[in-house]
Design a protein around this motif. Structure first.
Motif, PDB file in Angstrom:
ATOM      1  N   ALA B  92       0.870  -1.170   0.000  1.00 50.07           N
ATOM      2  CA  ALA B  92       0.000   0.000   0.000  1.00 50.07           C
ATOM      3  C   ALA B  92       0.906   1.220   0.000  1.00 50.07           C
ATOM      4  N   GLY B  98      -6.412   2.762  -0.210  1.00 49.74           N
ATOM      5  CA  GLY B  98      -6.982   1.429  -0.344  1.00 49.74           C
ATOM      6  C   GLY B  98      -6.430   0.614  -1.489  1.00 49.74           C
ATOM      7  N   LYS B  99      -5.614   1.217  -2.325  1.00 53.33           N
ATOM      8  CA  LYS B  99      -5.129   0.496  -3.502  1.00 53.33           C
ATOM      9  C   LYS B  99      -3.950  -0.385  -3.110  1.00 53.33           C
ATOM     10  N   LEU B 100      -4.135  -1.688  -3.192  1.00 55.63           N
ATOM     11  CA  LEU B 100      -3.070  -2.642  -2.929  1.00 55.63           C
ATOM     12  C   LEU B 100      -2.490  -3.108  -4.249  1.00 55.63           C
ATOM     13  N   PHE B 102      -0.401  -6.111  -5.793  1.00 56.85           N
ATOM     14  CA  PHE B 102      -0.019  -7.480  -5.489  1.00 56.85           C
ATOM     15  C   PHE B 102       1.131  -7.945  -6.369  1.00 56.85           C
TER      16      PHE B 102
END
Lengths: 115, 112
Positions: B92, B98-100, B102
């Motif tokens: 993050a 809130g944007k993860l 991966f």
């Protein structure tokens, strides 16, 4: 009791069709997300909503349209489905929206196959 | 572009052994999270470590974070067959709201 649920679990459809995936969370969270996981398991965020307001809108074709009727639901409608849309779509939620990102709770996924 | 990258891509160990996987990332982060995904299932959150923390434990899991090297590691001690899964790190960024991001994950197979 399922915390984050999605329907349907599997979706097989023809190219050009329009389909919707529904997501509901009973955790009382304010923020919900849609992710796409491709065949190589790479997971990418598509959208997020906070209290029914669109917060994140990644570079996603406008054939994809999220809708949040209330903060417990976030649906994903896909128009004119293409072969490349085949993937697993995950819904997730988190308690609040913060400057960073909090723990996210994922649904079981919807496996979409476009023929 | 992909933020977190896990290493190794795959890991095969015997029950009782430890499993270590690493994650490298590129930009400044607010926190880093590890998730597990069993085959055909959704992701399950394991641990969140904030940028001002260096180590965190949860049961048989130990996570370290080195912000100077932009890397993290996940150690699973005394592995069990039920630990067989894919493990993902997610970052993050500061101000990500809130944007993860991966990584591609490490596939761990634990054989009895």
């Amino acid at each position: 009791d399922t915390a984050v649920s999605q329907t349907p679990k599997y979706l097989v459809t023809q190219m050009g069709n329009d389909k919707s995936i529904k997501c509901e969370q009973n955790l009382g969270h304010d923020t919900m997300y849609w992710y796409k996981q491709d065949s190589k398991k790479f997971l990418k965020i598509m959208f997020s909503y906070n209290n029914k307001e669109l917060i994140i809108n990644e570079t996603v074709p406008n054939r994809f349209s999220p809708k949040s009727p209330d903060k417990a639901h976030l649906n994903l409608h896909i128009n004119s489905l293409e072969l490349g849309d085949s993937a697993v779509y995950f819904c997730a939620s988190s308690q609040a929206l913060s400057g960073g990102a909090e723990t996210q709770y994922f649904g079981p996924g919807t496996r979409l196959l476009v023929l | 572009s992909q933020q977190g990258e896990e290493d190794p891509q795959a890991l095969s160990i015997q029950e009782g052994e430890n499993a270590t996987m690493n994650c490298s990332y590129k930009t400044s982060i607010n926190n880093l999270q590890w998730y597990r995904q069993n085959s055909g299932r959704g992701l399950v959150h394991l641990i969140l470590i904030r940028s001002n923390e260096r180590e965190k434990h949860s049961g048989r899991l130990r996570v370290t974070l080195d912000t100077s090297k932009k890397s993290s590691s996940l150690l699973i001690t005394a592995s069990r067959a039920a630990d067989t899964a894919s493990y993902f790190c997610a970052t993050a960024a500061v101000g990500s709201w809130g944007k993860l991001q991966f990584g591609a994950g490490t596939q761990v197979v634990v054989t009895p």
